[in-house]
Design a protein around this motif. Sequence first.
Motif, mmCIF file in Angstrom:
data_model
loop_
_atom_site.group_PDB
_atom_site.id
_atom_site.type_symbol
_atom_site.label_atom_id
_atom_site.label_comp_id
_atom_site.label_asym_id
_atom_site.label_seq_id
_atom_site.Cartn_x
_atom_site.Cartn_y
_atom_site.Cartn_z
ATOM 1 N N GLN A 1 0.825 -1.208 0.000
ATOM 2 C CA GLN A 1 0.000 0.000 0.000
ATOM 3 C C GLN A 1 0.860 1.259 0.000
ATOM 4 O OE1 GLN A 1 -2.936 0.132 3.116
ATOM 5 N NE2 GLN A 1 -3.789 2.083 2.458
ATOM 6 N N ASP A 2 1.826 1.320 0.897
ATOM 7 C CA ASP A 2 2.700 2.488 0.954
ATOM 8 C C ASP A 2 3.611 2.553 -0.268
ATOM 9 O OD1 ASP A 2 1.619 3.282 3.320
ATOM 10 O OD2 ASP A 2 3.244 2.548 4.588
ATOM 11 N N PHE A 3 3.990 1.390 -0.792
ATOM 12 C CA PHE A 3 4.852 1.341 -1.975
ATOM 13 C C PHE A 3 4.141 1.979 -3.171
ATOM 14 C CE2 PHE A 3 6.901 -0.875 -5.583
ATOM 15 C CZ PHE A 3 8.225 -0.566 -5.302
ATOM 16 N N ALA A 4 2.849 1.721 -3.296
ATOM 17 C CA ALA A 4 2.071 2.314 -4.390
ATOM 18 C C ALA A 4 2.011 3.833 -4.246
ATOM 19 C CB ALA A 4 0.667 1.727 -4.397
ATOM 20 N N VAL A 5 1.905 4.313 -3.011
ATOM 21 C CA VAL A 5 1.875 5.759 -2.779
ATOM 22 C C VAL A 5 3.211 6.389 -3.139
ATOM 23 C CG1 VAL A 5 1.524 7.568 -1.058
ATOM 24 C CG2 VAL A 5 0.140 5.495 -0.969
ATOM 25 N N VAL A 6 4.307 5.686 -2.861
ATOM 26 C CA VAL A 6 5.636 6.182 -3.232
ATOM 27 C C VAL A 6 5.725 6.360 -4.744
ATOM 28 C CG1 VAL A 6 8.097 5.599 -3.354
ATOM 29 C CG2 VAL A 6 6.852 5.273 -1.220
ATOM 30 N N ASN A 7 5.281 5.363 -5.494
ATOM 31 C CA ASN A 7 5.302 5.460 -6.956
ATOM 32 C C ASN A 7 4.444 6.613 -7.450
ATOM 33 O OD1 ASN A 7 7.046 3.307 -7.434
ATOM 34 N ND2 ASN A 7 5.395 1.810 -7.454
ATOM 35 N N ASP A 8 3.265 6.773 -6.865
ATOM 36 C CA ASP A 8 2.376 7.871 -7.262
ATOM 37 C C ASP A 8 3.023 9.229 -6.950
ATOM 38 O OD1 ASP A 8 0.498 6.054 -8.112
ATOM 39 O OD2 ASP A 8 -0.730 6.182 -6.296
ATOM 40 N N THR A 9 3.729 9.296 -5.822
ATOM 41 C CA THR A 9 4.402 10.542 -5.437
ATOM 42 C C THR A 9 5.459 10.926 -6.456
ATOM 43 O OG1 THR A 9 4.037 10.100 -3.080
ATOM 44 C CG2 THR A 9 5.793 11.657 -3.645
ATOM 45 N N ILE A 10 6.221 9.938 -6.910
ATOM 46 C CA ILE A 10 7.281 10.201 -7.896
ATOM 47 C C ILE A 10 6.682 10.668 -9.212
ATOM 48 C CG2 ILE A 10 9.062 9.093 -9.301
ATOM 49 C CD1 ILE A 10 9.683 7.324 -6.865
ATOM 50 N N LEU A 11 5.630 10.003 -9.670
ATOM 51 C CA LEU A 11 5.003 10.387 -10.935
ATOM 52 C C LEU A 11 4.366 11.768 -10.850
ATOM 53 C CD1 LEU A 11 3.381 6.993 -12.008
ATOM 54 C CD2 LEU A 11 5.383 8.114 -13.014
ATOM 55 N N ALA A 12 3.809 12.098 -9.690
ATOM 56 C CA ALA A 12 3.204 13.420 -9.507
ATOM 57 C C ALA A 12 4.270 14.513 -9.572
ATOM 58 C CB ALA A 12 2.460 13.484 -8.182
ATOM 59 N N LEU A 13 5.423 14.252 -8.983
ATOM 60 C CA LEU A 13 6.514 15.230 -9.017
ATOM 61 C C LEU A 13 7.063 15.422 -10.420
ATOM 62 C CD1 LEU A 13 8.466 14.227 -5.791
ATOM 63 C CD2 LEU A 13 7.352 16.418 -6.208
ATOM 64 N N ALA A 14 6.949 14.382 -11.245
ATOM 65 C CA ALA A 14 7.474 14.456 -12.609
ATOM 66 C C ALA A 14 6.520 15.162 -13.564
ATOM 67 C CB ALA A 14 7.756 13.051 -13.125
ATOM 68 N N ASP A 15 5.345 15.519 -13.076
ATOM 69 C CA ASP A 15 4.374 16.225 -13.919
ATOM 70 C C ASP A 15 4.771 17.698 -14.024
ATOM 71 O OD1 ASP A 15 2.215 16.768 -15.472
ATOM 72 O OD2 ASP A 15 0.760 16.749 -13.833
ATOM 73 N N ALA A 16 5.870 17.920 -14.768
ATOM 74 C CA ALA A 16 6.463 19.258 -14.862
ATOM 75 C C ALA A 16 5.540 20.229 -15.592
ATOM 76 C CB ALA A 16 7.815 19.177 -15.576
ATOM 77 N N LYS A 17 5.583 21.487 -15.156
ATOM 78 C CA LYS A 17 4.718 22.513 -15.746
ATOM 79 C C LYS A 17 5.223 22.994 -17.095
ATOM 80 C CE LYS A 17 3.340 24.319 -11.207
ATOM 81 N NZ LYS A 17 3.353 25.499 -10.300
ATOM 82 N N HIS A 18 6.521 22.913 -17.320
ATOM 83 C CA HIS A 18 7.100 23.553 -18.500
ATOM 84 C C HIS A 18 7.791 22.566 -19.442
ATOM 85 C CE1 HIS A 18 6.204 27.249 -16.401
ATOM 86 N NE2 HIS A 18 6.956 26.884 -15.393
ATOM 87 N N SER A 19 7.529 21.277 -19.263
ATOM 88 C CA SER A 19 8.169 20.288 -20.135
ATOM 89 C C SER A 19 7.240 19.107 -20.371
ATOM 90 C CB SER A 19 9.478 19.785 -19.507
ATOM 91 O OG SER A 19 9.981 18.670 -20.213
ATOM 92 N N GLU A 20 7.100 18.726 -21.628
ATOM 93 C CA GLU A 20 6.307 17.546 -21.960
ATOM 94 C C GLU A 20 7.134 16.276 -21.811
ATOM 95 O OE1 GLU A 20 4.755 17.999 -25.858
ATOM 96 O OE2 GLU A 20 3.524 19.750 -25.387
ATOM 97 N N LEU A 21 8.450 16.387 -21.964
ATOM 98 C CA LEU A 21 9.314 15.218 -21.930
ATOM 99 C C LEU A 21 9.522 14.660 -20.530
ATOM 100 C CD1 LEU A 21 12.286 15.564 -24.462
ATOM 101 C CD2 LEU A 21 10.529 13.789 -24.356
ATOM 102 N N VAL A 22 9.580 15.526 -19.527
ATOM 103 C CA VAL A 22 9.881 15.079 -18.162
ATOM 104 C C VAL A 22 8.914 13.990 -17.697
ATOM 105 C CG1 VAL A 22 9.903 15.759 -15.730
ATOM 106 C CG2 VAL A 22 11.132 17.126 -17.411
#
Length: 257
Positions: free
Chosen positions: A14-35
């Motif tokens: 359960q916590d492992f899934a939240v860690v993955n979601d946290t990383i993907l959320a941080l990668a949702d960059a505002k100024h880059s489509e590639l990130v």
Amino acid sequence: MQAAANSLKDKISQDFAVVNDTILALADAKHSELVPIITKYLQDAGGKRLRPMLTLAFAQLTDQSANRDQVINLAASVELIHTATLLHDDVVDDGKLRRGMKTANSIWGNKTAILLGDYLFSQAFKLMVSTKNLSALELLSGTAATIAEAEVKQIESLGDAEISLDQYLQLIRNKTAILFAAACRCGAYDAPSNVQQAAYDYGMNLGMAYQIIDDTLDYFAKEDEFGKKVGGDLLEKKFTLPLFMLVRAESTSQNVI
């Protein structure tokens, strides 16, 4: 090792899934489509993700349930640091395969891979600061600096046949094992100091064993199982333990004769 990793993952799923979601959320960059595209590619590439798993496992062992959000952020920080170093390593080593898939630099180029690594490093530090835990911030920032220094040292020692066993062990300690140690200690960061030290020591020993096994597999594994090019260390003139033992055995044999 994979069976043990899967068993551990089940206990912290359960916590492992939240860690993955946290990383993907941080990668949702505002100024880059590639990130976000590249980050998701790296996440989908798999890997054991042992380091954040260890953070979550030690949090369970030391009953850090009251600090769940902080632990998750620290686990994500550990994985972001690791991913960033892999991105940079693949550029330095001209790596083409990682976990059986094309490396980011082989798809998007060295410049993009380096900059994404820098971005992930910055996001790791952002998460560390959010925990408001100065000791964890000091530990992980110091660990990141040590890893970078060890990578430079490894480049300096390429092709050096005079490297000693102690120097090799120090190199893998600072390049690999230290992040395992930090990951374990982050999971126990609110435990008594002796428990934190025990967690750190466990992670250090595990990381040393992990790197020695990886260096050995580089000579004997099958490429489709290893997930990257076999014999890469030798081609890159890295003096690892199998080669050290071969040279020492040859030297001993000559001395006997």
